[in-house]
Design a protein around this motif. Structure first.
Motif, PDB file in Angstrom:
ATOM      1  N   ALA A   1       0.839  -1.194   0.000  1.00  0.00           N
ATOM      2  CA  ALA A   1       0.000   0.000   0.000  1.00  0.00           C
ATOM      3  C   ALA A   1       0.879   1.251   0.000  1.00  0.00           C
ATOM      4  O   ALA A   1       2.064   1.204   0.333  1.00  0.00           O
ATOM      5  CB  ALA A   1      -0.907  -0.008   1.224  1.00  0.00           C
ATOM      6  N   ASP A   2       0.295   2.376  -0.379  1.00  0.00           N
ATOM      7  CA  ASP A   2       0.966   3.666  -0.329  1.00  0.00           C
ATOM      8  C   ASP A   2      -0.078   4.688   0.102  1.00  0.00           C
ATOM      9  O   ASP A   2      -1.238   4.339   0.334  1.00  0.00           O
ATOM     10  CB  ASP A   2       1.573   4.012  -1.695  1.00  0.00           C
ATOM     11  CG  ASP A   2       2.784   4.939  -1.581  1.00  0.00           C
ATOM     12  OD1 ASP A   2       2.929   5.632  -0.552  1.00  0.00           O
ATOM     13  OD2 ASP A   2       3.585   4.968  -2.532  1.00  0.00           O
TER      14      ASP A   2
ATOM     15  N   GLU B   1       1.364  17.914  -9.483  1.00  0.00           N
ATOM     16  CA  GLU B   1       2.333  16.948  -8.979  1.00  0.00           C
ATOM     17  C   GLU B   1       1.734  16.259  -7.760  1.00  0.00           C
ATOM     18  O   GLU B   1       1.363  16.916  -6.789  1.00  0.00           O
ATOM     19  CB  GLU B   1       3.658  17.607  -8.605  1.00  0.00           C
ATOM     20  CG  GLU B   1       4.677  16.564  -8.162  1.00  0.00           C
ATOM     21  CD  GLU B   1       6.037  17.134  -7.865  1.00  0.00           C
ATOM     22  OE1 GLU B   1       6.905  17.078  -8.760  1.00  0.00           O
ATOM     23  OE2 GLU B   1       6.226  17.635  -6.734  1.00  0.00           O
ATOM     24  N   LEU B   2       1.649  14.928  -7.829  1.00  0.00           N
ATOM     25  CA  LEU B   2       1.152  14.101  -6.737  1.00  0.00           C
ATOM     26  C   LEU B   2       2.354  13.549  -5.983  1.00  0.00           C
ATOM     27  O   LEU B   2       3.285  13.028  -6.595  1.00  0.00           O
ATOM     28  CB  LEU B   2       0.317  12.944  -7.285  1.00  0.00           C
ATOM     29  CG  LEU B   2      -0.822  13.294  -8.248  1.00  0.00           C
ATOM     30  CD1 LEU B   2      -1.423  12.036  -8.835  1.00  0.00           C
ATOM     31  CD2 LEU B   2      -1.875  14.132  -7.544  1.00  0.00           C
ATOM     32  N   ARG B   3       2.318  13.655  -4.650  1.00  0.00           N
ATOM     33  CA  ARG B   3       3.402  13.111  -3.840  1.00  0.00           C
ATOM     34  C   ARG B   3       2.849  12.040  -2.907  1.00  0.00           C
ATOM     35  O   ARG B   3       1.719  12.145  -2.425  1.00  0.00           O
ATOM     36  CB  ARG B   3       4.110  14.224  -3.075  1.00  0.00           C
ATOM     37  CG  ARG B   3       4.978  15.067  -4.010  1.00  0.00           C
ATOM     38  CD  ARG B   3       5.711  16.179  -3.303  1.00  0.00           C
ATOM     39  NE  ARG B   3       4.860  17.251  -2.829  1.00  0.00           N
ATOM     40  CZ  ARG B   3       4.307  18.177  -3.598  1.00  0.00           C
ATOM     41  NH1 ARG B   3       4.502  18.165  -4.909  1.00  0.00           N
ATOM     42  NH2 ARG B   3       3.564  19.126  -3.082  1.00  0.00           N
ATOM     43  N   PHE B   4       3.681  11.041  -2.657  1.00  0.00           N
ATOM     44  CA  PHE B   4       3.264   9.849  -1.936  1.00  0.00           C
ATOM     45  C   PHE B   4       4.188   9.570  -0.758  1.00  0.00           C
ATOM     46  O   PHE B   4       5.310  10.055  -0.710  1.00  0.00           O
ATOM     47  CB  PHE B   4       3.255   8.649  -2.891  1.00  0.00           C
ATOM     48  CG  PHE B   4       2.425   8.890  -4.117  1.00  0.00           C
ATOM     49  CD1 PHE B   4       1.060   8.672  -4.104  1.00  0.00           C
ATOM     50  CD2 PHE B   4       3.009   9.367  -5.287  1.00  0.00           C
ATOM     51  CE1 PHE B   4       0.285   8.931  -5.227  1.00  0.00           C
ATOM     52  CE2 PHE B   4       2.244   9.615  -6.415  1.00  0.00           C
ATOM     53  CZ  PHE B   4       0.875   9.397  -6.386  1.00  0.00           C
ATOM     54  N   ALA B   5       3.708   8.745   0.170  1.00  0.00           N
ATOM     55  CA  ALA B   5       4.505   8.376   1.340  1.00  0.00           C
ATOM     56  C   ALA B   5       5.736   7.571   0.941  1.00  0.00           C
ATOM     57  O   ALA B   5       6.805   7.736   1.531  1.00  0.00           O
ATOM     58  CB  ALA B   5       3.653   7.591   2.321  1.00  0.00           C
ATOM     59  N   HIS B   6       5.608   6.692  -0.061  1.00  0.00           N
ATOM     60  CA  HIS B   6       6.706   5.790  -0.401  1.00  0.00           C
ATOM     61  C   HIS B   6       7.168   5.882  -1.856  1.00  0.00           C
ATOM     62  O   HIS B   6       8.330   5.643  -2.138  1.00  0.00           O
ATOM     63  CB  HIS B   6       6.310   4.337  -0.105  1.00  0.00           C
ATOM     64  CG  HIS B   6       5.870   4.150   1.315  1.00  0.00           C
ATOM     65  ND1 HIS B   6       6.736   4.247   2.387  1.00  0.00           N
ATOM     66  CD2 HIS B   6       4.654   3.906   1.836  1.00  0.00           C
ATOM     67  CE1 HIS B   6       6.062   4.063   3.510  1.00  0.00           C
ATOM     68  NE2 HIS B   6       4.800   3.859   3.210  1.00  0.00           N
TER      69      HIS B   6
ATOM     70  N   SER C   1      -3.620  12.774   4.293  1.00  0.00           N
ATOM     71  CA  SER C   1      -3.295  11.758   3.290  1.00  0.00           C
ATOM     72  C   SER C   1      -4.512  10.879   3.032  1.00  0.00           C
ATOM     73  O   SER C   1      -5.461  10.861   3.818  1.00  0.00           O
ATOM     74  CB  SER C   1      -2.121  10.894   3.761  1.00  0.00           C
ATOM     75  OG  SER C   1      -2.481  10.153   4.911  1.00  0.00           O
ATOM     76  N   LEU C   2      -4.463  10.153   1.907  1.00  0.00           N
ATOM     77  CA  LEU C   2      -5.475   9.148   1.570  1.00  0.00           C
ATOM     78  C   LEU C   2      -4.754   7.879   1.168  1.00  0.00           C
ATOM     79  O   LEU C   2      -3.751   7.922   0.442  1.00  0.00           O
ATOM     80  CB  LEU C   2      -6.378   9.629   0.423  1.00  0.00           C
ATOM     81  CG  LEU C   2      -7.351  10.762   0.763  1.00  0.00           C
ATOM     82  CD1 LEU C   2      -8.050  11.253  -0.520  1.00  0.00           C
ATOM     83  CD2 LEU C   2      -8.389  10.317   1.779  1.00  0.00           C
ATOM     84  N   ASP C   3      -5.256   6.756   1.639  1.00  0.00           N
ATOM     85  CA  ASP C   3      -4.636   5.458   1.376  1.00  0.00           C
ATOM     86  C   ASP C   3      -4.864   4.979  -0.048  1.00  0.00           C
ATOM     87  O   ASP C   3      -5.938   5.193  -0.623  1.00  0.00           O
ATOM     88  CB  ASP C   3      -5.182   4.403   2.341  1.00  0.00           C
ATOM     89  CG  ASP C   3      -4.750   4.656   3.779  1.00  0.00           C
ATOM     90  OD1 ASP C   3      -3.668   5.240   3.978  1.00  0.00           O
ATOM     91  OD2 ASP C   3      -5.497   4.267   4.694  1.00  0.00           O
TER      92      ASP C   3
END
Length: 149
Positions: free
Chosen positions: A58-59, A123-128, A87-89
């Motif tokens: 998951a991210d 620009e989308l940024r993610f946890a991982h 954040s959203l999973d």
């Protein structure tokens, strides 16, 4: 062996074209589709898209930016009430759907009002995973997709 290498190269090229963001360990495989922004009628705008994760881990979508707005926030909608979230999973082998009436992006303090037919870069940024840049086509203010959401 040559055939296998050529197939791997072709697959890598196809993934690059679908705006994938890979993680450091290769466990999240993100792609973005069904993206659009209804033409704004005020200094606010909404953004909708689907982030698909074909990976084993998951991210989370953690932040968003765009040159068209001073701030872009992530909102969730629960029982008809929207609220900003950090954040959203994005589940492994699943999707995060941002849609009208549901979870969505809010473009606040627009620097300019995009018009129908233009595109807005986000620009989308993610946890991982690595950041992903997406072009949101601007649709009529009343646009509702028939598929993809």
């Amino acid at each position: 062996m040559r055939h296998r290498a050529a197939a791997a190269l072709a697959l890598a090229g196809a993934l690059a074209l679908t705006a994938c963001g890979g993680s450091d360990d290769g466990s999240a495989q993100l792609s973005v589709g069904a993206a659009y922004m209804p033409q704004p009628v005020s200094d606010l705008a909404a953004g909708f898209l689907t982030i698909t994760n074909d990976g084993d881990a998951a991210d989370r979508l953690t932040s968003v930016s765009s040159d068209v707005a001073r701030q872009v926030t992530v909102h969730e909608t629960v029982d008809g009430a929207m609220r900003e979230v950090e954040s959203l999973d994005i589940p492994a082998h699943g999707s995060l759907v941002l849609e009208s009436g549901g979870n969505h992006l809010m473009f606040e303090q627009l620097k300019r009002k995009p018009k129908q037919g233009q595109k807005v870069s986000v620009e989308l940024r993610f946890a991982h995973s690595d950041p992903v840049t997406v072009e949101l086509p601007v649709k009529p203010a009343t646009y509702r997709p028939t598929t993809g959401h």
